[in-house]
Design an enzyme around this catalytic site. Sequence first.
Site, mmCIF file in Angstrom:
data_model
loop_
_atom_site.group_PDB
_atom_site.id
_atom_site.type_symbol
_atom_site.label_atom_id
_atom_site.label_comp_id
_atom_site.label_asym_id
_atom_site.label_seq_id
_atom_site.Cartn_x
_atom_site.Cartn_y
_atom_site.Cartn_z
ATOM 1 N N CYS A 108 0.834 -1.204 0.000
ATOM 2 C CA CYS A 108 0.000 0.000 0.000
ATOM 3 C C CYS A 108 0.878 1.267 0.000
ATOM 4 O O CYS A 108 1.516 1.566 -0.997
ATOM 5 C CB CYS A 108 -0.986 -0.023 1.162
ATOM 6 S SG CYS A 108 -2.355 1.152 0.974
ATOM 7 N N HIS A 209 -3.605 -5.227 0.777
ATOM 8 C CA HIS A 209 -3.060 -5.550 2.096
ATOM 9 C C HIS A 209 -3.074 -7.065 2.354
ATOM 10 O O HIS A 209 -3.945 -7.576 3.073
ATOM 11 C CB HIS A 209 -3.862 -4.840 3.194
ATOM 12 C CG HIS A 209 -3.562 -3.389 3.319
ATOM 13 N ND1 HIS A 209 -2.608 -2.888 4.183
ATOM 14 C CD2 HIS A 209 -4.082 -2.313 2.673
ATOM 15 C CE1 HIS A 209 -2.567 -1.578 4.081
ATOM 16 N NE2 HIS A 209 -3.445 -1.198 3.167
ATOM 17 N N GLU A 211 -1.297 -8.716 4.365
ATOM 18 C CA GLU A 211 -1.084 -9.027 5.784
ATOM 19 C C GLU A 211 -2.399 -9.232 6.528
ATOM 20 O O GLU A 211 -2.437 -9.897 7.584
ATOM 21 C CB GLU A 211 -0.248 -7.927 6.458
ATOM 22 C CG GLU A 211 -0.988 -6.672 6.880
ATOM 23 C CD GLU A 211 -1.324 -5.726 5.743
ATOM 24 O OE1 GLU A 211 -1.967 -4.688 6.021
ATOM 25 O OE2 GLU A 211 -0.935 -6.012 4.597
#
Length: 245
Positions: A108, A209, A211
């Site tokens: 990002c 994202h 994660e």
Amino acid sequence: MRPRIAIPVPHSDREYADRALPQYEHAIEMAGGEPVTIPLDRSPAEVMKIIERCDAVLLPGSRADVDPAKYDAQRDLHTNPADPARDTVDELLLQDAYNMKKPVLGICYGMQTLNVYRTGTLIQHIESAINHAAGRTIAVAHKVDVEAESKLAGILRESSGLPVNSSHHQSADVIGDGLCIVARCPEDGIIEAVEGTSPDHFVLAVQWHPERTVDADEPSRAIFRALVEAASARHRKLAGEFESV
């Protein structure tokens, strides 16, 4: 020995940082790496001492936006304040990574700061029917098409219609030196991933994202495994060169 992955604190706002950082640490640990937090409140010399002992870099998201002055643009009314402390640490990390050919993964904001560091530019505010600023409560914001012959496609083992989350209002525009576009949102053409063009330096950045989805999503896990594996390979290579001297 697990490869050490440098992760800067995402933002000078501790509340945001304390919420965001553990997700990146968890993803790196799942992939077999050791996360090393890089604080934002140390001197450049102190930061460099920590960085020297790391094998790779993960540039996380942030609530900040890159200062438009860094890419010679006038500030848009929608552009968020910069985080100078995070900027300084990212530049130190990227300078070291490019000098020493340490693997880099940007996520990002990390993709945006990487692109600007490499002399690229940004779209300061996306105007699109696609909700790129959907946020963490929207599991799938849109799909992404990945270039079939790219390193990223090899990592993900798929190239068309990858479902992703999305939490950004800016994106890469002119791509920086030594980077190439490897994924776009098919509906509006927004750049969703770039990677390095040098065959001997792992550089990858994605606009979504991963994660947030490592516990349930194999493509997300694969991105972090690729970083950790590249760091391990570099570590082994350096060890072999040292032993042969």
